[in-house]
Design an enzyme around this catalytic site. Structure first.
Site, PDB file in Angstrom:
ATOM      1  N   THR A 266      13.426 -41.543  -0.793  1.00  0.00           N
ATOM      2  CA  THR A 266      12.493 -42.640  -0.590  1.00  0.00           C
ATOM      3  C   THR A 266      11.750 -42.965  -1.884  1.00  0.00           C
ATOM      4  O   THR A 266      12.000 -42.385  -2.935  1.00  0.00           O
ATOM      5  CB  THR A 266      11.525 -42.349   0.575  1.00  0.00           C
ATOM      6  OG1 THR A 266      10.663 -41.285   0.210  1.00  0.00           O
ATOM      7  CG2 THR A 266      12.277 -41.988   1.839  1.00  0.00           C
ATOM      8  N   HIS A 267      10.839 -43.892  -1.808  1.00  0.00           N
ATOM      9  CA  HIS A 267      10.256 -44.584  -2.959  1.00  0.00           C
ATOM     10  C   HIS A 267       9.724 -43.676  -4.062  1.00  0.00           C
ATOM     11  O   HIS A 267       9.145 -42.632  -3.813  1.00  0.00           O
ATOM     12  CB  HIS A 267       9.124 -45.501  -2.471  1.00  0.00           C
ATOM     13  CG  HIS A 267       7.998 -44.757  -1.819  1.00  0.00           C
ATOM     14  ND1 HIS A 267       6.903 -44.325  -2.505  1.00  0.00           N
ATOM     15  CD2 HIS A 267       7.834 -44.349  -0.538  1.00  0.00           C
ATOM     16  CE1 HIS A 267       6.080 -43.698  -1.686  1.00  0.00           C
ATOM     17  NE2 HIS A 267       6.625 -43.697  -0.485  1.00  0.00           N
ATOM     18  N   GLU A 268       9.968 -44.099  -5.290  1.00  0.00           N
ATOM     19  CA  GLU A 268       9.338 -43.554  -6.497  1.00  0.00           C
ATOM     20  C   GLU A 268       9.648 -42.090  -6.777  1.00  0.00           C
ATOM     21  O   GLU A 268       8.876 -41.398  -7.431  1.00  0.00           O
ATOM     22  CB  GLU A 268       7.819 -43.758  -6.443  1.00  0.00           C
ATOM     23  CG  GLU A 268       7.419 -45.213  -6.310  1.00  0.00           C
ATOM     24  CD  GLU A 268       5.970 -45.381  -5.949  1.00  0.00           C
ATOM     25  OE1 GLU A 268       5.176 -45.712  -6.849  1.00  0.00           O
ATOM     26  OE2 GLU A 268       5.638 -45.170  -4.762  1.00  0.00           O
TER      27      GLU A 268
ATOM     28  N   ASN B 169       7.562 -40.121  -4.004  1.00  0.00           N
ATOM     29  CA  ASN B 169       6.832 -39.572  -5.153  1.00  0.00           C
ATOM     30  C   ASN B 169       7.149 -38.109  -5.419  1.00  0.00           C
ATOM     31  O   ASN B 169       6.298 -37.347  -5.885  1.00  0.00           O
ATOM     32  CB  ASN B 169       5.322 -39.749  -4.965  1.00  0.00           C
ATOM     33  CG  ASN B 169       4.888 -41.180  -5.120  1.00  0.00           C
ATOM     34  OD1 ASN B 169       4.886 -41.732  -6.217  1.00  0.00           O
ATOM     35  ND2 ASN B 169       4.559 -41.811  -3.997  1.00  0.00           N
TER      36      ASN B 169
END
Length: 205
Positions: free
Chosen positions: A132-134, A152
């Site tokens: 998932t994101h980043e 993250n």
């Protein structure tokens, strides 16, 4: 196109390799036992002279082997022989236009890579894995089938995330870490550690 390996990962990739490259596929193996499904349809090479001849026609090669250290060693070997490490991305993978896949990355079918993700060189994201994101994934790391890496997360080089493992958000995972199948990682992990269980805890390697 030279495909490095003729084992299970190569078979996972086979249908789409054929779709993308047709009959222009050559497999490199370092053992004499070939997969029966490949034996009748493709050429195999193993000798250095054969590799050099192949690179005269097409310098590109794709890594179809698992295990992070093995992927890096083979990449270095074939680059030293004049090859060019090439990415392979399944048309059935979902990759955000705001994500990046490093040179030589392999992303298989039904994998999901969200916005802000950066995969390093030579990474392998297997079937159904979700990043998932980043997230930042280090060079030659491997994410096994159905693993989930939440937002993250930063993962070091040559780390292995096992099947169905979960890494919770905002964690830092070191280099050359092994995360066992089904583990749930709830805290940071330093370099060169193997963890298993729920929550994931270190074990002796």
């Amino acid at each position: 196109m030279l495909v490095i390996g003729a084992g299970g990962l190569a078979l996972q990739m086979l249908d789409e390799l054929e779709a993308q490259f047709g009959n222009k596929i050559v497999f490199w193996v370092n053992i004499s036992k070939y997969r029966e499904i490949l034996k009748c349809n493709y050429n195999f090479i193993s000798l250095e002279e054969e590799i050099l001849d192949q690179f005269k026609e097409d310098k590109r090669f794709i890594l179809a082997v698992s295990e992070p250290g093995n992927r890096q060693q083979l990449s270095n070997k074939f680059i030293s022989l004049g090859g060019e490490l090439t990415s392979f991305i399944s048309q059935k993978a979902s990759i955000s236009k705001h994500a990046s896949v490093g040179v030589g990355g392999v992303v298989l079918q039904n994998a999901v890579i969200e916005a802000g993700v950066k995969l390093g060189e030579g990474c392998l994201v297997n079937v159904g894995a979700v990043i998932t994101h980043e997230c930042m994934i280090g060079n030659f790391s491997e994410v096994a089938p159905l693993a989930l890496i939440a937002g993250n997360v930063c993962i070091g080089e040559k780390t292995f995330v096992g099947s169905n493992a979960t890494v919770l958000p905002k964690l830092n995972i070191g280099a050359e870490v092994i995360i066992g199948a089904g583990a749930v990682v709830t805290r940071d992990i330093p370099d060169n550690v193997k963890v298993i269980g729920i929550p994931a805890k270190p074990v002796l390697v």
